[in-house]
Design an enzyme around this catalytic site. Sequence first.
Site, short mmCIF file in Angstrom:
data_model
loop_
_atom_site.label_atom_id
_atom_site.label_comp_id
_atom_site.label_asym_id
_atom_site.label_seq_id
_atom_site.Cartn_x
_atom_site.Cartn_y
_atom_site.Cartn_z
N ASP A 175 -5.29 -1.32 3.04
CA ASP A 175 -5.29 -0.60 2.15
C ASP A 175 -4.65 -2.02 0.51
OD1 ASP A 175 -3.04 0.07 0.27
OD2 ASP A 175 -1.02 0.51 1.20
N ASP A 218 -8.80 4.57 -3.89
CA ASP A 218 -7.60 4.91 -2.77
C ASP A 218 -7.48 5.42 -1.06
OD1 ASP A 218 -4.67 4.26 -1.57
OD2 ASP A 218 -3.96 5.12 -2.90
#
Length: 605
Positions: free
Chosen positions: A54, A304
């Site tokens: 992440d 992302d």
Amino acid sequence: MVILLSLHLVACVTSTSKSPNPFPTIVVGKDTTGLYYANSTFGNPGQQQMLRIDIAQPYTWVFSGSDYTECNHLGSGCLTGSLYYIKESTTSELLNDGRVYEMYFIDSIFFNGTAVMDTVNFTTVDNSLGNEDLLSGLINTTVNWSTTTNSLSVKNMSFFNADDSRYVYQGALGLSGKINEANDDIDASNFDGSFYFLDQLVSNGVINSSSYSLWLGGDNENTINSTTDLSLDECGKLILGGVDQSLYTGDFVKFDTLPFYDVESQESSQGYPIIPLTKLSVQSSTGQTLNLTSDSFVEPVLLDSRYTYNYLPMELVIQIAIQANAYYVESLDGWFVSCDIADMGAYMIFEFGNLEIEVPFIDLVSPAYTLNSNSSLHFSNGEEACHLKVFPNSATGFSVLGGPFIKNIFLAADLDSNQIALAQASRVPLSSTSALITQATSSSSSETDTSSTNTETLLIVTDSDSPNNKKRNQKVETSHTNSDSLMYNPSAIRSGQIPFATTNNLTSYESLSLYVSISNSYSASKLVNQFTATISSDGVIFTGRSFYSTSIPKSSSTTAQSSNSSTNAAHGHLMAPISVNIKDYSFIKLISSGLFLLLGITIML
Ligand SMILES: *[C@@H]1O[C@H](CO)[C@@H](O)[C@H](O)[C@H]1NC(C)=O
Ligand SMILES: *[C@@H]1O[C@H](CO)[C@@H](O)[C@H](O)[C@H]1NC(C)=O
Ligand SMILES: *[C@@H]1O[C@H](CO)[C@@H](O)[C@H](O)[C@H]1NC(C)=O
Ligand SMILES: *[C@@H]1O[C@H](CO)[C@@H](O)[C@H](O)[C@H]1NC(C)=O
Ligand SMILES: *[C@@H]1O[C@H](CO)[C@@H](O)[C@H](O)[C@H]1NC(C)=O
Ligand SMILES: *[C@@H]1O[C@H](CO)[C@@H](O)[C@H](O)[C@H]1NC(C)=O
Ligand SMILES: *[C@@H]1O[C@H](CO)[C@@H](O)[C@H](O)[C@H]1NC(C)=O
Ligand SMILES: *[C@@H]1O[C@H](CO)[C@@H](O)[C@H](O)[C@H]1NC(C)=O
Ligand SMILES: *[C@@H]1O[C@H](CO)[C@@H](O)[C@H](O)[C@H]1NC(C)=O
Ligand SMILES: *[C@@H]1O[C@H](CO)[C@@H](O)[C@H](O)[C@H]1NC(C)=O
Ligand SMILES: *[C@@H]1O[C@H](CO)[C@@H](O)[C@H](O)[C@H]1NC(C)=O
Ligand SMILES: *[C@@H]1O[C@H](CO)[C@@H](O)[C@H](O)[C@H]1NC(C)=O
């Protein structure tokens, strides 16, 4: 013209112990849902966890198994299944009296859970090094990087044990910079250095700066022909504290990250990988390119990998849809194209100032299924329909480039200085890459240097006047001296310095920031209607126009279209297997009323 690109696989694993220390490199895989992860264990004995990589938040978290009393006790033997049983670990420590933190992140991920300290052990560390001596200096009481067991363990690492979460089904290894949200639980002031994985490695002398490089270029899975399981065992690398020049080609350009501005709290955080996208174009296999953006275009985008799609402004999505001959199916709330587009050798080119990243269309489409018929969707002409992995950013509130983009880049991030650097990723299988040990003597070699013996050669055939050649030959930054020390490893990311990265040519983008925009969501529906198709219960998509129509009018221009989709064949499509000669192209303009209109488009046959 044929260009030989020599990739710097300068490593020679079995060579001398004079090599500078390499960097811990965690092997990255892809799970069944298409998200990238690393294998790890938490606690003692180690409980297996797949941690999602992440890059858009800084914390590490896992799903709690506390509700399973049969597992949540010492000696239960429950070690698989990606749940964390705090009471099964002999080394766990509940922090802050079990306070529940409510963590809301900018990409809609939410969890609430307690903070815990325990041993975290990454169990698939790239280990073609085979030289224990090399690493002995890095074994510390807190961090143990073992080449015999291919692992990197961190004792006393703090993380969250989530009782409840939204949108994702896997915990995470957070790699972004710190967050400023003074009145929220996610605020950095609530947590000490033990909550930040990269900081832990810095404070234990393993890496020099809170930094990493991420390469997912081994993900060459053909999603068009795959079924619902998207998993790949090993397809990427997370390099802690260093840069591997063998994993990218062309320019490696650095950017100061743009702040994320929270409209409500009026606070900014600069630790997210947000940079300005300045141009988007499409290129056909024959090398024809077409701008989709105007000269003044600039759009902050968040990188992302938690998203498997990309989200861009509606007017850009429409432009892409026109070029890809995509249709919007309202009942499925998505854009569909012929899957054949994946085989046409076409690219989307994302530009960030002087950096160009090419993303092949095969990465921008995925197979589509109907729930009713359990079969793939087809257009009425029989062609299989694929999802276009580009959506309007009204879904996310801001623009996002997700996994399909990120696997095409080599990304380095220095959290100490809020800088990231990007280059075009080498798309090669993980197995053909080497362990990263960079010779200190590799200074001043350029990427076209073919004389070195320890190089692997990649053959790239391109058109000599292709615009993509122009930047391939840039000299890399001259590296420093011979030394065994990590400090002088030319590939080490040091605070404020990402090695080999050159500066971008964007001058005044400091005033830009990314924020959640809640306006403009569906003002474009009038235009979308022009590209809307209907779907029957058996999964056939009916469009108002035929695919790749060659019935383009001989007349030299068509004027503004109203909302009658049957005339859209006149636009022509760059991806279509017909030869069009674009003489003039005007862009979709956002009219002040909020409606879009198509303005004069001229296509010569
Ligand atoms: C994670 O572990 C599983 C099971 O041992 C293995 O099949 C998979 O390849 C591993 N993936 C990565 C990225 O290490
Ligand atoms: C955890 O999140 C849920 C919402 O999903 C909420 O109902 C609950 O109150 C939260 N728990 C705590 C202790 O904040
Ligand atoms: C880890 O934390 C425990 C409990 O707080 C402490 O006793 C121990 O010394 C710590 N170990 C290290 C290596 O910091
Ligand atoms: C590091 O880990 C290896 C493998 O688990 C172990 O043999 C070694 O004793 C550990 N070293 C330290 C200093 O804890
Ligand atoms: C980390 O995992 C490896 C491989 O599973 C294991 O051999 C090693 O002992 C573990 N280290 C710690 C400190 O638990
Ligand atoms: C071990 O960690 C301590 C801090 O916890 C650090 O001061 C020391 O330099 C480290 N040792 C090595 C050999 O890196
Ligand atoms: C990082 O490297 C610089 C020299 O390049 C050195 O001064 C600094 O102490 C190093 N920091 C750490 C945490 O090792
Ligand atoms: C998918 O498979 C079909 C036949 O099995 C093949 O013709 C097609 O080229 C493949 N598509 C891609 C994108 O490889
Ligand atoms: C495409 O963009 C470039 C630079 O951004 C510009 O010079 C050129 O005129 C544009 N082409 C068209 C057809 O708009
Ligand atoms: C940056 O470089 C690109 C490509 O070389 C060029 O098109 C663009 O105009 C440059 N931008 C600035 C602000 O100089
Ligand atoms: C859909 O098809 C797959 C494979 O053909 C099959 O395994 C699955 O059970 C089917 N699902 C439904 C809901 O029919
Ligand atoms: C669109 O054009 C077709 C034939 O060209 C016509 O039958 C239809 O009524 C038109 N629809 C609208 C909404 O104008």
